[in-house]
Motif scaffolding. Sequence first.
Motif, PDB file in Angstrom:
ATOM      1  N   LYS A  31     -74.892  27.624  13.937  1.00  5.29           N
ATOM      2  CA  LYS A  31     -75.753  28.245  12.941  1.00  5.29           C
ATOM      3  C   LYS A  31     -75.153  29.557  12.427  1.00  5.29           C
ATOM      4  CE  LYS A  31     -79.161  25.306  12.788  1.00  5.29           C
ATOM      5  NZ  LYS A  31     -79.443  24.552  11.523  1.00  5.29           N
ATOM      6  N   ALA A  32     -74.503  30.297  13.322  1.00  3.35           N
ATOM      7  CA  ALA A  32     -73.872  31.551  12.911  1.00  3.35           C
ATOM      8  C   ALA A  32     -72.733  31.283  11.930  1.00  3.35           C
ATOM      9  CB  ALA A  32     -73.355  32.303  14.132  1.00  3.35           C
ATOM     10  N   CYS A  33     -71.916  30.283  12.231  1.00  4.79           N
ATOM     11  CA  CYS A  33     -70.812  29.924  11.331  1.00  4.79           C
ATOM     12  C   CYS A  33     -71.343  29.477   9.976  1.00  4.79           C
ATOM     13  CB  CYS A  33     -69.960  28.816  11.952  1.00  4.79           C
ATOM     14  SG  CYS A  33     -68.949  29.341  13.352  1.00  4.79           S
ATOM     15  N   GLU A  34     -72.349  28.629   9.982  1.00  7.86           N
ATOM     16  CA  GLU A  34     -72.915  28.140   8.721  1.00  7.86           C
ATOM     17  C   GLU A  34     -73.480  29.291   7.897  1.00  7.86           C
ATOM     18  OE1 GLU A  34     -75.712  25.282  10.100  1.00  7.86           O
ATOM     19  OE2 GLU A  34     -74.204  23.720  10.439  1.00  7.86           O
ATOM     20  N   THR A  35     -74.119  30.241   8.565  1.00  8.97           N
ATOM     21  CA  THR A  35     -74.688  31.392   7.860  1.00  8.97           C
ATOM     22  C   THR A  35     -73.590  32.220   7.207  1.00  8.97           C
ATOM     23  OG1 THR A  35     -76.539  31.491   9.419  1.00  8.97           O
ATOM     24  CG2 THR A  35     -76.103  33.466   8.113  1.00  8.97           C
ATOM     25  N   ALA A  36     -72.530  32.525   7.948  1.00  8.27           N
ATOM     26  CA  ALA A  36     -71.447  33.357   7.420  1.00  8.27           C
ATOM     27  C   ALA A  36     -70.703  32.670   6.287  1.00  8.27           C
ATOM     28  CB  ALA A  36     -70.471  33.716   8.543  1.00  8.27           C
ATOM     29  N   GLY A  53     -62.098  34.606  23.480  1.00  6.75           N
ATOM     30  CA  GLY A  53     -62.386  33.881  24.718  1.00  6.75           C
ATOM     31  C   GLY A  53     -61.649  32.564  24.793  1.00  6.75           C
ATOM     32  N   THR A  54     -62.372  31.490  25.066  1.00  8.57           N
ATOM     33  CA  THR A  54     -61.747  30.175  25.230  1.00  8.57           C
ATOM     34  C   THR A  54     -61.648  29.404  23.913  1.00  8.57           C
ATOM     35  OG1 THR A  54     -63.848  29.081  25.750  1.00  8.57           O
ATOM     36  CG2 THR A  54     -62.603  30.032  27.599  1.00  8.57           C
ATOM     37  N   GLY A  55     -61.944  30.043  22.794  1.00  9.29           N
ATOM     38  CA  GLY A  55     -61.729  29.421  21.494  1.00  9.29           C
ATOM     39  C   GLY A  55     -62.900  28.681  20.889  1.00  9.29           C
ATOM     40  N   ASP A  56     -64.085  28.776  21.485  1.00  2.21           N
ATOM     41  CA  ASP A  56     -65.233  28.023  20.979  1.00  2.21           C
ATOM     42  C   ASP A  56     -65.594  28.387  19.536  1.00  2.21           C
ATOM     43  OD1 ASP A  56     -65.662  26.380  23.106  1.00  2.21           O
ATOM     44  OD2 ASP A  56     -67.322  27.517  23.969  1.00  2.21           O
ATOM     45  N   MET A  57     -65.533  29.676  19.203  1.00  2.00           N
ATOM     46  CA  MET A  57     -65.918  30.092  17.858  1.00  2.00           C
ATOM     47  C   MET A  57     -64.902  29.607  16.833  1.00  2.00           C
ATOM     48  SD  MET A  57     -68.626  31.591  16.833  1.00  2.00           S
ATOM     49  CE  MET A  57     -69.363  32.394  15.414  1.00  2.00           C
ATOM     50  N   ILE A  58     -63.626  29.655  17.192  1.00  4.10           N
ATOM     51  CA  ILE A  58     -62.586  29.172  16.277  1.00  4.10           C
ATOM     52  C   ILE A  58     -62.770  27.688  16.007  1.00  4.10           C
ATOM     53  CG2 ILE A  58     -60.105  28.760  16.026  1.00  4.10           C
ATOM     54  CD1 ILE A  58     -59.636  31.319  17.642  1.00  4.10           C
ATOM     55  N   ARG A  59     -63.019  26.928  17.045  1.00  8.23           N
ATOM     56  CA  ARG A  59     -63.201  25.487  16.880  1.00  8.23           C
ATOM     57  C   ARG A  59     -64.440  25.183  16.043  1.00  8.23           C
ATOM     58  NH1 ARG A  59     -62.993  21.588  22.059  1.00  8.23           N
ATOM     59  NH2 ARG A  59     -64.886  22.731  22.614  1.00  8.23           N
ATOM     60  N   CYS A  60     -65.504  25.936  16.273  1.00  9.25           N
ATOM     61  CA  CYS A  60     -66.737  25.756  15.497  1.00  9.25           C
ATOM     62  C   CYS A  60     -66.488  26.043  14.020  1.00  9.25           C
ATOM     63  CB  CYS A  60     -67.823  26.673  16.045  1.00  9.25           C
ATOM     64  SG  CYS A  60     -69.400  26.570  15.173  1.00  9.25           S
ATOM     65  N   MET A  61     -65.806  27.139  13.735  1.00  6.35           N
ATOM     66  CA  MET A  61     -65.521  27.509  12.353  1.00  6.35           C
ATOM     67  C   MET A  61     -64.626  26.467  11.685  1.00  6.35           C
ATOM     68  SD  MET A  61     -66.295  30.122  10.264  1.00  6.35           S
ATOM     69  CE  MET A  61     -66.552  31.538  11.350  1.00  6.35           C
ATOM     70  N   MET A  62     -63.627  25.988  12.423  1.00  5.68           N
ATOM     71  CA  MET A  62     -62.721  24.981  11.882  1.00  5.68           C
ATOM     72  C   MET A  62     -63.479  23.719  11.484  1.00  5.68           C
ATOM     73  SD  MET A  62     -61.113  21.895  12.747  1.00  5.68           S
ATOM     74  CE  MET A  62     -61.084  21.853  14.548  1.00  5.68           C
ATOM     75  N   LYS A  63     -64.400  23.262  12.335  1.00  7.11           N
ATOM     76  CA  LYS A  63     -65.161  22.044  12.041  1.00  7.11           C
ATOM     77  C   LYS A  63     -66.025  22.227  10.810  1.00  7.11           C
ATOM     78  CE  LYS A  63     -65.386  20.188  16.754  1.00  7.11           C
ATOM     79  NZ  LYS A  63     -66.283  19.860  17.897  1.00  7.11           N
ATOM     80  N   LEU A  65     -65.506  24.260   8.246  1.00 12.39           N
ATOM     81  CA  LEU A  65     -64.659  24.318   7.056  1.00 12.39           C
ATOM     82  C   LEU A  65     -64.026  22.966   6.757  1.00 12.39           C
ATOM     83  CD1 LEU A  65     -62.984  27.796   7.577  1.00 12.39           C
ATOM     84  CD2 LEU A  65     -64.568  27.163   5.765  1.00 12.39           C
ATOM     85  N   GLU A  66     -63.701  22.241   7.810  1.00  6.95           N
ATOM     86  CA  GLU A  66     -63.110  20.915   7.630  1.00  6.95           C
ATOM     87  C   GLU A  66     -64.080  19.994   6.889  1.00  6.95           C
ATOM     88  OE1 GLU A  66     -62.166  18.491  11.179  1.00  6.95           O
ATOM     89  OE2 GLU A  66     -60.074  18.768  10.583  1.00  6.95           O
ATOM     90  N   LYS A  67     -65.355  20.081   7.209  1.00  5.83           N
ATOM     91  CA  LYS A  67     -66.364  19.269   6.528  1.00  5.83           C
ATOM     92  C   LYS A  67     -66.453  19.609   5.050  1.00  5.83           C
ATOM     93  CE  LYS A  67     -69.461  18.215  10.404  1.00  5.83           C
ATOM     94  NZ  LYS A  67     -70.828  18.392  10.965  1.00  5.83           N
ATOM     95  N   ARG A  68     -66.153  20.861   4.716  1.00  4.42           N
ATOM     96  CA  ARG A  68     -66.202  21.298   3.321  1.00  4.42           C
ATOM     97  C   ARG A  68     -64.880  21.030   2.603  1.00  4.42           C
ATOM     98  NH1 ARG A  68     -69.584  26.922   3.031  1.00  4.42           N
ATOM     99  NH2 ARG A  68     -71.227  26.399   4.503  1.00  4.42           N
ATOM    100  N   GLY A  69     -63.869  20.554   3.339  1.00  3.34           N
ATOM    101  CA  GLY A  69     -62.560  20.327   2.748  1.00  3.34           C
ATOM    102  C   GLY A  69     -61.815  21.603   2.432  1.00  3.34           C
ATOM    103  N   VAL A  70     -62.092  22.662   3.209  1.00  2.00           N
ATOM    104  CA  VAL A  70     -61.463  23.969   2.982  1.00  2.00           C
ATOM    105  C   VAL A  70     -60.393  24.205   4.044  1.00  2.00           C
ATOM    106  CG1 VAL A  70     -61.826  26.464   2.873  1.00  2.00           C
ATOM    107  CG2 VAL A  70     -63.572  24.901   1.976  1.00  2.00           C
ATOM    108  N   PRO A  71     -59.120  24.273   3.658  1.00  2.00           N
ATOM    109  CA  PRO A  71     -58.063  24.571   4.631  1.00  2.00           C
ATOM    110  C   PRO A  71     -58.077  26.057   4.974  1.00  2.00           C
ATOM    111  CG  PRO A  71     -57.119  24.401   2.440  1.00  2.00           C
ATOM    112  CD  PRO A  71     -58.589  24.071   2.296  1.00  2.00           C
ATOM    113  N   ALA A  72     -57.866  26.374   6.237  1.00  2.00           N
ATOM    114  CA  ALA A  72     -57.895  27.769   6.661  1.00  2.00           C
ATOM    115  C   ALA A  72     -56.837  28.009   7.722  1.00  2.00           C
ATOM    116  CB  ALA A  72     -59.278  28.139   7.206  1.00  2.00           C
TER     117      ALA A  72
END
Length: 227
Positions: A31-36, A53-63, A65-72
């Motif tokens: 929800k935080a990623c979607e909001t931002a 940390g262990t990368g959870d936020m990066i993986r969440c953000m990647m997913k 953006l991937e759904k939106r077709g946005v490369p990052a």
Amino acid sequence: MVRELFNSIAERYDLVNRLTTLGLDKRWRRKACETALTYLDVKKPRILDVACGTGDMIRCMMKRLEKRGVPARFYGLDCSERMLEIARKKVPFAELRVGNAEDIPFPDGSFDLVSVAFGLRNFSEREKAISEIHRVLKQGGILLLLEFSRNESPLGKLAWFYTRSVVPIIGGILTGNREAYNHLLRSIEAFPSPEELSREFEKRGFEVLTIRWFFPRIAFVMVLRRV
């Protein structure tokens, strides 16, 4: 001290998070990623996760953006070497570095979005870290904060009672380091409210875009823009 604390609990960190929040931590991140991302309008964004940390936020953000077709392009920074060892397996596409928020090893204006999830409480010099985040963000760049804080609503008080009573027990059993989780509780108790925190950021060149509490009102998201 913070580095050694997180090194000591790194192997069981994700498991403790899932169990103590009943899986809600994954929903909070999503929800935080979607909001931002509703405020991010960049075709190929560069994104830094501080205290990754262990990368959870990066993986969440990647997913998201991937759904939106946005490369990052993704970058992560953390003081704990053992946390980063786990993150490198979970997010091999990201560039991860050992470092501190008070001295971010990137040039001025490097990123379109910076995120900090459950890390701001542990910064030893919060004012300096805020200034560093401001420095590495581009003009108009977005800052995503996801944090714990106490909420005085009835539900918030119940959530704090659960957090204070249960989390150190489960964390201590699974990691063998109850004091680490006692430290985390103390950091939540001493952390400012979202309203107080927003004023700290506004004084240092940020505009608050939104603040939102997540169920059960123990975690909140704040999205800001660098002005």
